[in-house]
Design a protein around this motif. Structure first.
Motif, PDB file in Angstrom:
ATOM      1  N   THR A  95       4.005   0.755   8.599  1.00 18.00           N
ATOM      2  CA  THR A  95       5.119   1.259   7.804  1.00 18.00           C
ATOM      3  C   THR A  95       6.352   0.362   7.867  1.00 18.00           C
ATOM      4  OG1 THR A  95       5.767   2.665   9.672  1.00 18.00           O
ATOM      5  CG2 THR A  95       4.393   3.666   7.962  1.00 18.00           C
ATOM      6  N   MET A 145       0.859  -1.187   0.000  1.00 16.11           N
ATOM      7  CA  MET A 145       0.000   0.000   0.000  1.00 16.11           C
ATOM      8  C   MET A 145       0.889   1.228   0.000  1.00 16.11           C
ATOM      9  SD  MET A 145      -1.222  -0.257   4.005  1.00 16.11           S
ATOM     10  CE  MET A 145      -1.531  -2.025   3.871  1.00 16.11           C
ATOM     11  N   LYS A 146       0.329   2.363  -0.368  1.00 15.25           N
ATOM     12  CA  LYS A 146       1.118   3.590  -0.385  1.00 15.25           C
ATOM     13  C   LYS A 146       1.394   4.082   1.030  1.00 15.25           C
ATOM     14  CE  LYS A 146      -0.273   4.964  -5.017  1.00 15.25           C
ATOM     15  NZ  LYS A 146      -0.927   5.967  -5.876  1.00 15.25           N
ATOM     16  N   GLY A 174       4.428   0.237   2.343  1.00 20.37           N
ATOM     17  CA  GLY A 174       4.617   1.664   2.067  1.00 20.37           C
ATOM     18  C   GLY A 174       5.624   1.921   0.966  1.00 20.37           C
ATOM     19  N   LYS A 177       0.915   6.798   2.734  1.00 21.22           N
ATOM     20  CA  LYS A 177      -0.135   7.446   3.513  1.00 21.22           C
ATOM     21  C   LYS A 177      -1.041   6.418   4.179  1.00 21.22           C
ATOM     22  CE  LYS A 177      -3.993  10.696   3.029  1.00 21.22           C
ATOM     23  NZ  LYS A 177      -4.756  11.566   2.076  1.00 21.22           N
ATOM     24  N   THR A 178      -1.418   5.382   3.444  1.00 20.01           N
ATOM     25  CA  THR A 178      -2.272   4.329   4.000  1.00 20.01           C
ATOM     26  C   THR A 178      -1.523   3.504   5.033  1.00 20.01           C
ATOM     27  OG1 THR A 178      -3.426   4.201   1.874  1.00 20.01           O
ATOM     28  CG2 THR A 178      -3.757   2.380   3.408  1.00 20.01           C
ATOM     29  N   ALA A 179      -0.261   3.169   4.739  1.00 18.00           N
ATOM     30  CA  ALA A 179       0.537   2.380   5.678  1.00 18.00           C
ATOM     31  C   ALA A 179       0.733   3.128   6.999  1.00 18.00           C
ATOM     32  CB  ALA A 179       1.896   2.047   5.062  1.00 18.00           C
ATOM     33  N   ARG A 180       0.912   4.437   6.912  1.00 15.80           N
ATOM     34  CA  ARG A 180       1.080   5.243   8.125  1.00 15.80           C
ATOM     35  C   ARG A 180      -0.207   5.277   8.932  1.00 15.80           C
ATOM     36  NH1 ARG A 180       2.489   9.586   5.755  1.00 15.80           N
ATOM     37  NH2 ARG A 180       4.708   9.103   5.629  1.00 15.80           N
ATOM     38  N   ALA A 181      -1.332   5.395   8.251  1.00 18.74           N
ATOM     39  CA  ALA A 181      -2.620   5.441   8.945  1.00 18.74           C
ATOM     40  C   ALA A 181      -2.927   4.123   9.647  1.00 18.74           C
ATOM     41  CB  ALA A 181      -3.732   5.784   7.956  1.00 18.74           C
ATOM     42  N   LEU A 182      -2.460   2.992   9.058  1.00 19.58           N
ATOM     43  CA  LEU A 182      -2.698   1.668   9.631  1.00 19.58           C
ATOM     44  C   LEU A 182      -1.555   1.197  10.516  1.00 19.58           C
ATOM     45  CD1 LEU A 182      -4.212  -0.116   6.487  1.00 19.58           C
ATOM     46  CD2 LEU A 182      -5.448   0.828   8.454  1.00 19.58           C
TER      47      LEU A 182
END
Length: 276
Positions: A85, A74-75, A89, A77-82
Motif C-alpha cells: 500500500t 493495482m487496486k 493502490g 484490496k490487492t495492494a493491501r493483500a500484498l
C-alpha cells in the motif's frame, strides 16, 4: 526525450491530452513508449511549477470541490493483500473549479483522508484573495479543514446525495445507483442557495476521465507509478486552463479569468514547462 524535436514533442503531448494511451501514441508516432513517458514526466513536472506560479492572487466568487478516484499499479484490496500500500493502490485527485470561468486554480493528488484534504484546502486558500462561496460533497474532512483554514471568511455549503442502494438490485455491476434526493446544507456563513452546486466539478471529472487514459475505467491504461500519475494530472490541468478552448466560454478558462491575455499553443506550453 532530449533528442525529440519540438514538433515531435508537440505531436506526443497533443495526442496524450486528447485521451490516447502511451502505447497508442507510440504506434501513431513511432516514438518509443519509454521516451514518451519520460517526456510526460518532464513536461508534467514543468507544468506543475508553471501552474503554481500563474495561479496566484485569484478572485474566485464561487468554487466547487470534489475528489476523483484512480489507482496506481493495482487496486487497494490487492495492494493491501500484498502489503504494497505504500506504493500502490487507490489514489484520489482533489479538484477545485471556479464556477464562473471554469478555471481550475489547484488540485492535489493524494489519499481521501484529513491530511491530504487539509493540504488541498491550504493550497486553495493561498491562491485566492477574496471571500469565496465553496460547495463540496459531504466528505467529512472538508468541513473541518475549511473551518480551520478559512475560519469565518468563507460561505460554505455541502451537497448531500441520498442513494437507495437496496433498490439497485439487478441493475448491473457498473450501473449508477438510484439517487432518492439531493439536500443542500449551508454550514458556514451565508451561501447563496441558488449556487450551492457541484455540477461543474462533476463535469470536470468526466473531462479528466475522457482526456487522461489512466483515469478511464475498465482499461489497462492505469498508472504504474505514482510520479507518472502526478505528472499526467499536472499536464492535463495546464492544457485545460491555458490551451483548450472551452466551448461555452469560447476561450480558455485562463483567458476568461484574465490569468493570460492570449491563447496558448501546445508548443507554448512545452516551452514554458521546459523553462520552469
Amino acid at each position: 526525450m532530449n533528442t525529440l524535436s519540438i514538433d515531435d514533442q508537440s505531436r506526443v503531448i497533443a495526442a496524450l491530452v486528447e485521451g490516447n494511451s502511451i502505447r497508442s501514441v507510440e504506434r501513431m508516432t513511432g516514438i518509443h513508449r519509454d521516451t514518451i513517458m519520460r517526456l510526460v514526466v518532464h513536461v508534467g513536472d514543468g507544468c506543475d511549477r508553471l501552474m503554481d506560479s500563474l495561479m496566484r492572487g485569484l478572485t474566485c466568487e464561487r468554487l466547487q470541490l470534489d475528489e476523483i478516484w484512480a489507482y496506481v499499479g493495482m487496486k487497494q484490496k490487492t495492494a493491501r493483500a500484498l502489503n504494497k500500500t505504500a506504493e500502490f493502490g487507490d489514489v484520489y485527485t482533489f479538484v477545485a473549479i471556479d464556477a464562473q470561468t471554469k478555471l481550475v486554480p489547484c488540485w492535489h493528488v493524494g489519499y481521501r483522508r484529513w491530511n491530504d484534504t487539509a493540504e488541498f484546502i491550504a493550497d486553495l486558500k493561498g491562491r485566492i484573495v477574496n471571500r469565496p462561496q465553496i460547495t463540496s460533497d459531504a466528505f467529512s474532512a472538508y468541513y473541518g479543514t475549511i473551518m480551520q483554514l478559512f475560519g469565518n471568511n468563507v460561505d460554505y455549503a455541502q451537497i448531500h446525495k441520498v442513494f437507495a442502494s437496496e433498490l439497485n438490485a439487478g441493475r448491473g455491476r457498473y450501473s449508477p445507483p438510484i439517487m432518492m434526493k439531493c439536500e443542500k446544507d449551508p454550514i458556514i456563513g451565508n451561501p447563496d442557495e441558488d449556487h450551492i452546486s457541484t455540477s461543474f466539478v462533476k463535469r470536470q471529472n468526466l473531462t479528466m476521465r475522457m482526456q487522461m487514459r489512466r483515469f478511464t475505467r475498465l482499461t489497462n491504461g492505469f498508472s504504474k507509478k505514482r510520479a507518472n500519475l502526478v505528472a499526467a494530472v499536472s499536464l492535463h490541468f495546464a492544457h485545460y486552463n491555458l490551451v483548450r478552448i472551452h466551448k461555452t466560454l469560447r476561450m480558455t478558462p485562463a483567458m476568461a479569468h484574465k490569468v493570460t491575455n492570449h491563447l496558448w499553443t501546445i508548443q507554448d506550453l512545452i516551452a514554458a514547462a521546459n523553462s520552469n
